[in-house]
Motif scaffolding. Structure first.
Motif, short mmCIF file in Angstrom:
data_model
loop_
_atom_site.label_atom_id
_atom_site.label_comp_id
_atom_site.label_asym_id
_atom_site.label_seq_id
_atom_site.Cartn_x
_atom_site.Cartn_y
_atom_site.Cartn_z
N SER A 165 8.21 -21.03 35.53
CA SER A 165 8.23 -22.34 34.75
C SER A 165 9.60 -22.90 34.91
O SER A 165 10.55 -22.38 35.02
CB SER A 165 7.94 -22.22 33.41
OG SER A 165 6.71 -21.71 33.00
N THR A 166 9.71 -24.31 34.82
CA THR A 166 10.87 -24.87 34.69
C THR A 166 10.74 -25.94 33.51
O THR A 166 9.67 -26.77 33.51
CB THR A 166 11.49 -25.76 35.92
OG1 THR A 166 10.36 -26.78 36.20
CG2 THR A 166 11.25 -24.65 37.03
N HIS A 167 11.73 -26.17 32.73
CA HIS A 167 11.76 -27.15 31.70
C HIS A 167 10.40 -27.11 30.62
O HIS A 167 9.96 -28.00 30.20
CB HIS A 167 11.87 -28.64 32.18
CG HIS A 167 13.11 -28.72 33.08
ND1 HIS A 167 14.44 -28.85 32.70
CD2 HIS A 167 13.02 -28.87 34.49
CE1 HIS A 167 15.28 -28.74 33.89
NE2 HIS A 167 14.63 -29.24 34.92
N GLY A 168 10.18 -25.82 30.52
CA GLY A 168 9.03 -25.67 29.65
C GLY A 168 7.67 -25.96 30.26
O GLY A 168 6.73 -25.57 29.51
N GLN A 169 7.41 -26.21 31.40
CA GLN A 169 6.26 -26.35 32.15
C GLN A 169 6.05 -25.46 33.31
O GLN A 169 7.10 -25.19 34.15
CB GLN A 169 6.10 -27.94 32.88
CG GLN A 169 6.41 -28.95 31.60
CD GLN A 169 5.06 -29.14 31.06
OE1 GLN A 169 4.20 -28.91 31.53
NE2 GLN A 169 5.22 -29.27 29.73
N PRO A 170 4.88 -24.99 33.56
CA PRO A 170 4.55 -23.85 34.45
C PRO A 170 4.50 -24.70 35.88
O PRO A 170 3.92 -25.65 36.03
CB PRO A 170 3.21 -23.35 34.17
CG PRO A 170 2.59 -24.30 33.31
CD PRO A 170 3.79 -25.05 32.63
N VAL A 171 5.11 -24.02 36.80
CA VAL A 171 5.06 -24.45 38.11
C VAL A 171 4.35 -23.56 39.18
O VAL A 171 3.61 -24.09 40.10
CB VAL A 171 6.55 -24.48 38.77
CG1 VAL A 171 6.60 -24.55 40.12
CG2 VAL A 171 7.28 -25.20 37.99
N ARG A 200 3.46 -30.61 40.99
CA ARG A 200 4.87 -30.17 40.34
C ARG A 200 5.75 -29.51 41.61
O ARG A 200 6.81 -29.37 41.63
CB ARG A 200 5.02 -29.36 39.42
CG ARG A 200 4.38 -30.03 38.20
CD ARG A 200 4.94 -29.46 36.67
NE ARG A 200 6.32 -29.88 36.67
CZ ARG A 200 7.29 -29.11 36.12
NH1 ARG A 200 6.73 -27.89 35.25
NH2 ARG A 200 8.64 -29.36 36.02
N ARG A 255 1.36 -25.62 41.51
CA ARG A 255 0.75 -26.58 40.96
C ARG A 255 1.35 -27.76 42.07
O ARG A 255 2.31 -27.93 42.32
CB ARG A 255 1.31 -27.21 39.80
CG ARG A 255 1.03 -26.35 38.52
CD ARG A 255 1.71 -26.43 37.22
NE ARG A 255 1.22 -27.93 36.78
CZ ARG A 255 1.72 -28.34 35.61
NH1 ARG A 255 2.56 -27.81 34.98
NH2 ARG A 255 1.39 -29.50 35.23
N GLU A 272 -1.56 -25.19 32.96
CA GLU A 272 -1.81 -26.55 32.40
C GLU A 272 -2.10 -27.63 33.11
O GLU A 272 -1.47 -28.81 33.17
CB GLU A 272 -0.40 -26.91 31.44
CG GLU A 272 -0.11 -25.40 30.65
CD GLU A 272 1.36 -25.83 30.17
OE1 GLU A 272 1.64 -26.79 30.05
OE2 GLU A 272 1.82 -24.86 29.24
N GLU A 273 -3.25 -27.28 34.15
CA GLU A 273 -3.72 -28.33 34.98
C GLU A 273 -5.08 -28.46 34.64
O GLU A 273 -5.79 -27.67 34.12
CB GLU A 273 -3.63 -27.89 36.18
CG GLU A 273 -2.31 -28.20 36.82
CD GLU A 273 -1.93 -29.41 37.27
OE1 GLU A 273 -2.43 -30.44 37.09
OE2 GLU A 273 -0.76 -29.51 37.94
#
Length: 261
Positions: free
Chosen positions: A155-161, A250, A247, A217-218
């Motif tokens: 993840s980066t900045h709390g968002q999964p990549v 992203r 993703r 989270e998609e």
């Protein structure tokens, strides 16, 4: 098999000394190119195997009756293709015959750090499992033998990549979960003295399954990029087999394409 840095490698041998070369000095084809073509053919046909030594440039030039710059140019052309590697104190060594072009071999962790994205990792799985047929083929081990499987969410900045699944030969290196969550897998390899030299990689795309969509989270059916990679060390030994999904919203793959001259 010899062991170096905690894992097995094919034993090296000065196979080059038993080879004969047909160099036509009257031909308009440059001598370096003739030598490079014959060396490449020997690698492709298994006469020179991963790990075999060619010796240093001085020895090669004396044996072949060629100038050192000619030999150096021939070797460099095969280094550029990923077929040979120069090793200090050892000489020139065959890497892996299936690698056809130079690759920039980096990890997602290193890419995100370079982009200032502050990567975070959650280890979902870290255990020994029997190798499936495809994993065994990629790593050069017997089907059913023990390999280590890693599953991580990056993840980066709390968002999964990305969701990363990697298989490694058992005992390759210490895969402590806490360390895996604080750094990248390739960084751990480098710190253990494992030198990654080349890889075979396939990139594709597909829709997310319900489970993958929830993890990343998609929306269900969202576009995912896929990557399958087998990485080799500097003797051509396969050390890691990865199947990753990213993703598409992203993350993108960016390639530099070279024109061969």
């Amino acid at each position: 098999m010899a062991k170096t840095g905690g894992y097995s490698r094919a034993e090296t041998a000065p196979a080059f000394s038993s080879m004969d070369f047909a160099l036509d000095r009257a031909s308009p084809v440059p001598l370096y190119y003739q030598l490079a073509q014959q060396l490449e053919a020997a690698i492709e046909h298994g006469v020179l195997a991963p790990g075999n030594l060619l010796g240093n440039e001085i020895d090669l030039s004396v044996r072949l009756g060629l100038s050192r710059p000619t030999v150096r140019q021939a070797i460099q052309s095969l280094v550029d293709k990923g077929l040979l590697v120069r090793r200090r104190g050892v000489g020139t060594q065959v890497v892996h015959s299936q690698v056809k072009r130079p690759l920039e071999l980096s990890s997602l962790y290193d890419d995100l750090v370079a982009a200032g994205q502050a990567p975070a990792t959650r280890v979902l799985r870290n255990e020994a499992v029997p190798a499936s047929a495809d994993v065994a083929a990629a790593l050069g081990v017997a089907e059913g033998s023990q390999v280590t499987v890693l599953e991580r969410l990056r993840s980066t900045h709390g968002q999964p990549v990305a969701f990363l699944c990697n298989h490694l030969t058992a005992g390759l290196l210490d895969l402590d979960t806490a360390r895996l969550e604080s750094t990248g897998l390739y960084r751990l390899m480098r710190s253990a003295g494992i030198t990654l030299h080349s890889a075979r990689q396939t990139i594709g795309a597909r829709s997310a399954t319900p489970e993958e969509a929830a993890l990343l989270e998609e929306p269900e059916g969202a576009a995912l990029l896929t990557m399958q990679r087998t990485a080799y060390d500097d003797t051509g030994w396969p050390v890691e087999y990865g199947t990753h999904i990213y993703r598409a919203s992203r993350y993108a793959f960016d390639f530099q394409l070279l024109v061969r001259t």
